[in-house]
Write an enzyme that holds these catalytic residues in place. Structure first.
Site, PDB file in Angstrom:
ATOM      1  N   ARG A 151       0.826  -1.210   0.000  1.00 20.26           N
ATOM      2  CA  ARG A 151       0.000   0.000   0.000  1.00 20.26           C
ATOM      3  C   ARG A 151       0.864   1.264   0.000  1.00 20.26           C
ATOM      4  O   ARG A 151       0.528   2.241  -0.647  1.00 20.26           O
ATOM      5  CB  ARG A 151      -0.928   0.030   1.221  1.00 20.26           C
ATOM      6  N   LYS A 243      -2.089 -14.046   9.259  1.00 19.32           N
ATOM      7  CA  LYS A 243      -3.341 -14.257   8.533  1.00 19.32           C
ATOM      8  C   LYS A 243      -3.148 -15.359   7.498  1.00 19.32           C
ATOM      9  O   LYS A 243      -2.013 -15.648   7.103  1.00 19.32           O
ATOM     10  CB  LYS A 243      -3.807 -12.958   7.869  1.00 19.32           C
ATOM     11  N   HIS A 244      -4.218 -16.051   7.063  1.00 25.39           N
ATOM     12  CA  HIS A 244      -5.636 -15.863   7.339  1.00 25.39           C
ATOM     13  C   HIS A 244      -6.128 -17.149   7.991  1.00 25.39           C
ATOM     14  O   HIS A 244      -6.264 -18.170   7.325  1.00 25.39           O
ATOM     15  CB  HIS A 244      -6.416 -15.628   6.051  1.00 25.39           C
ATOM     16  N   HIS A 256     -12.569 -12.827  -1.830  1.00 26.41           N
ATOM     17  CA  HIS A 256     -13.128 -11.510  -2.134  1.00 26.41           C
ATOM     18  C   HIS A 256     -14.410 -11.645  -2.964  1.00 26.41           C
ATOM     19  O   HIS A 256     -15.288 -10.780  -2.929  1.00 26.41           O
ATOM     20  CB  HIS A 256     -12.123 -10.656  -2.920  1.00 26.41           C
ATOM     21  N   ASP A 329     -11.047 -10.682   8.617  1.00 24.86           N
ATOM     22  CA  ASP A 329     -10.668 -10.130   7.327  1.00 24.86           C
ATOM     23  C   ASP A 329     -11.760  -9.122   6.960  1.00 24.86           C
ATOM     24  O   ASP A 329     -12.797  -9.017   7.633  1.00 24.86           O
ATOM     25  CB  ASP A 329     -10.552 -11.244   6.285  1.00 24.86           C
TER      26      ASP A 329
END
Length: 595
Positions: A151, A243-244, A256, A329
Site C-alpha cells: 500500500r 493471517k488468514h 473476495h 478479514d
C-alpha cells in the site's frame, strides 16, 4: 494538504496533545492492567462498541469533507467519522487516497485522526453525542505485506514479498524486511501492519494467496512468520497480524468474490495449516486475522471461519492458546456476506470470538446490531469488556497509548533512507532464483544491445533502466497480452539485439505471453525469461536462462540486472514445487542454480 508545524504542535497543549500527554502518563504509573481497567470503567457502551471497529476513511486530508465518507458514515470529514463512531481504528489504502501526498501527507493525516480520537468533550454538546469521550488512541492500519500487496509505495522502502523471502531461506532477512517496513510505517503514524501472511500455499492455482505465502512447506512458512512477527513488533514497533486463520493456502476460490472451502482433514490441517499460526503465537503475535472460508473438518455447520465459534474460540483460543486480538478479514468481501446480512455478520463474529470488526460495509448498521445484541442479552457487556480489554492491552504494550502521534520532522530521516534501500537491495539479491541456464548467464552487457519486453510497462522500463545503468544499450517493447503483430515486431527487434530479456506474469491464463516467449526463442538471439510473479510460469516455456523473482516490486529490477550481469551470484531456491501443466512435478522445492 494538512501540515502540522512544530509551532502548531506546541500550540495544541490544551487540545489533542494534552490528551496524548495524559494518556501517555497514566500507564507509567498504573501499568497495563490499571490503564485497561480504568479506561473501560469510564467508557460508555457505544464507545466500547466503537473500540471494536476498524474502518476505512476517505480523503488525503481527514479534516476536509469527502463525499464518500458522507455516504457511508453520514458525516463528511474523516476526523468526524472517528469522533462519532468512537472508532478503535482506521485502515489506509491507495483507493482511500491516504497515500496521495506521500509520507509527509500520511504522517499529517495520521496525527489529525489521532487528535480526533484523543479529544475529550463535555456532556451535552448539541453537535456531538451526549457523554464524555474517553481518550483512546487509534489503531492505524494498512496491508504492507510487501511484494504484490503493498500500500505504501516509493519513496518508502520496498521489498520483494513473502515468497521471495522464502526463496532466500534467511530468517534474518525476513526479520530485516519486517523491521524496516515497520519502522517506516510507524514513522508516518501507522501502528498496525496486517502481515505476515501465514498461509501455506499448497495449491498453485490459488488466486488470492500464491506468492503472498512464503512457501508450500509449513516448516519454512512457520520459521519466516515467526521471524517477521519479531521484526514488526520488537524492531519496528508496530502490531503484527498473522493471517488468514485457519489457513487460506489450499483453495482455488478468491474469498473476495466467493466462499472457498478447505477440504483438509483435521490431521491434514494440523500438519499443513496450523504450524505457522502456532509459530506466530509462540513469537507473541499481537493479532490473528480470520479467513472467510469453510473448513468442514473444523466446523461442519456451513459457517465461514470468520463467524465460527468452533474455529475461533474452540481451535484458536482453546486448542492453540491464543489470547491476543482476533480481527476479521475485511467484512465487505463476498465470502462472508453470502449467508448473513452485514449487520448480523457483525454480531455473529463477536459471538464467535472476534475482537475487531474490519471494514464493515454497513458500519452504522453493524454498530447498531452489536448495541442491540447487548441490550437484548445476546451479547453481554462483560463479553464486550473482555474484547475491549484485549484491544487496549495491545495498544498499551505496543506503545500506542504512550506515543500515539508521529513526529513529522523525523519522517525524512526514516522513510526510504539510503541505509534501508541498501538493505532492501541486499535482501532482494539473495532471493532471485535461477532455475535454468545453458551458459548464457552471466553476460557482460557493456555496449550490448538488449531488448527488454513482455509483461508490465512499469516493470519492463525499470529492468531496462537497470541494465542501461550497467552499460547496456536497451530498447523496450511491452504488452501484457501481445497480439500476433506485436509478437512479430518483438522478434524483429530481437534479431537486431544481442540479448532478449522477456518478463512474464501468470502465463497459465495468458497463452499470448507463452507465444511471445516461444517466438523470441526462435529468433536466434539468446533469451532470458523473468517470471515476475508466479514461479509456476517457468513450466510453460523454455529459454536460454530462466529467472524467478516472485514479485514485480520496484526493488527487483536492480536485482535482475545484477544477476544477469554476474554482479550477483544467484542463490535463491524454489520455495514451492512447480507442477507440469499436465500433471506431475516440473521443478522441485529447493531447485535453483548458481554460477
Amino acid at each position: 494538504m494538512i501540515t502540522l508545524s512544530r509551532r502548531h504542535l506546541i500550540g495544541m497543549g490544551a487540545g489533542a496533545l494534552a490528551a496524548s500527554a495524559v494518556v501517555g502518563a497514566l500507564p507509567a504509573s498504573a501499568g497495563v492492567k490499571g490503564y485497561v481497567q480504568s479506561t473501560i470503567a469510564r467508557m460508555s457502551l457505544p464507545e466500547k462498541v466503537g473500540q471494536l471497529m476498524v474502518q476505512e476513511v476517505y480523503g488525503v486530508d481527514p479534516t476536509v469533507d469527502d463525499s464518500r465518507n458522507l455516504s457511508k458514515y453520514g458525516t463528511a470529514k474523516g476526523v468526524d467519522v472517528v469522533r462519532d463512531l468512537h472508532l478503535g481504528g482506521v485502515i489506509y489504502f491507495a483507493w482511500t487516497n491516504t497515500y496521495d501526498n506521500g509520507p509527509d501527507g500520511v504522517a499529517a493525516a495520521s496525527n489529525a485522526l489521532q487528535e480526533a480520537s484523543l479529544e475529550t468533550r463535555p456532556k451535552g454538546r448539541p453537535d456531538r453525542p451526549v457523554g464524555t469521550k474517553v481518550a483512546v488512541p487509534l489503531l492505524i492500519a494498512t496491508d504492507q505485506e510487501q511484494g504484490i500487496v503493498t500500500r505504501f509505495g516509493p519513496p518508502a522502502t520496498q521489498f520483494p514479498g513473502s515468497m521471495a523471502l522464502g526463496a532466500g531461506r534467511s530468517t534474518k532477512d525476513a526479520r530485516t524486511a519486517a523491521a524496516i517496513t515497520g519502522k517506516e510505517l510507524r514513522a508516518v503514524g501507522i501502528n498496525v501492519d496486517f502481515a505476515p501472511d501465514a498461509d501455506v500455499n499448497v495449491n498453485p492455482d490459488n488466486p488470492v494467496i500464491g506468492v503472498r505465502s512464503f512457501s508450500s512447506r509449513p516448516d519454512l512458512v512457520a520459521d519466516m512468520v515467526a521471524a517477521q512477527v519479531v521484526g514488526y513488533q520488537i524492531d519496528g514497533k508496530v502490531c503484527a497480524s498473522a493471517k488468514h486463520f485457519p489457513g487460506h493456502g489450499d483453495t482455488a476460490t478468491d474469498s473476495h468474490y466467493g466462499l472457498p472451502e478447505i477440504t483438509h482433514t483435521p490431521e491434514e490441517w494440523k500438519a499443513l495449516d496450523a504450524p505457522p499460526f502456532e509459530a506466530a503465537i509462540r513469537a507473541g503475535v499481537d493479532m490473528i486475522m480470520t479467513a472467510h472460508l469453510l473448513v468442514p473438518a473444523l466446523d461442519p455447520s456451513g459457517d465461514p471461519a470468520s463467524v465460527s465459534r468452533p474455529i475461533l474460540t474452540g481451535v484458536l483460543r482453546d486448542q492453540l492458546g491464543f489470547d491476543g486480538v482476533i480481527v476479521t478479514d475485511a467484512l465487505d468481501m463476498a465470502g462472508v456476506r453470502q449467508k448473513y446480512g452485514d449487520a448480523e455478520v457483525a454480531v455473529r463474529a463477536m459471538e464467535a470470538g472476534v475482537d475487531l470488526l474490519l471494514m464493515s460495509p454497513a458500519p452504522l448498521a453493524a454498530r447498531d446490531a452489536v448495541l442491540e445484541a447487548v441490550r437484548t442479552g445476546r451479547l453481554t457487556e462483560a463479553q464486550l469488556d473482555e474484547k475491549v480489554a484485549r484491544v487496549l492491552t495491545m495498544k498499551y504494550r505496543r506503545g500506542i497509548v504512550e506515543r500515539p502521534l508521529c513526529e513529522p520532522a523525523l519522517v525524512d530521516r526514516i522513510v526510504g533512507i539510503p541505509q534501508h534501500l541498501e538493505a532492501a537491495d541486499e535482501v532482494t539479491d539473495r532471493t532471485v532464483t535461477l532455475v535454468s541456464n545453458d551458459g548464457t548467464l552471466p553476460v557482460d552487457v557493456t555496449d550490448r544491445r538488449v531488448l527488454v519486453c513482455g509483461w508490465g510497462a512499469t516493470t519492463t522500463t525499470a529492468v531496462a533502466d537497470a541494465l542501461a545503468r550497467l552499460g547496456a544499450t536497451t530498447t523496450r517493447q511491452t504488452s501484457n497480452a501481445p497480439t500476433a503483430a506485436q509478437i512479430t515486431a518483438a522478434v524483429t527487434a530481437a534479431r537486431s539485439s544481442d540479448l532478449v530479456v522477456v518478463l512474464t506474469n501468470n502465463v497459465a491464463t495468458s497463452a499470448s505471453q507463452v507465444n511471445l516467449v516461444k517466438a523470441l526463442t526462435g529468433s536466434g538471439t539468446p533469451v532470458v525469461t523473468v517470471a515476475v510473479r508466479n514461479p509456476y510460469d517457468v513450466a510453460y516455456y523454455e529459454a536460454n536462462a530462466e529467472l524467478c523473482t516472485y514479485s514485480y516490486s520496484p526493488v527487483i529490477a536492480g536485482a535482475v540486472a545484477r544477476v544477469i550481469t554476474g554482479r550477483v551470484n544467484p542463490q535463491g531456491r524454489l520455495p514451492v514445487d512447480v507442477p507440469k501443466p499436465g500433471g506431475g512435478v516440473y521443478l522441485s522445492f529447493g531447485d535453483g542454480l548458481s554460477y
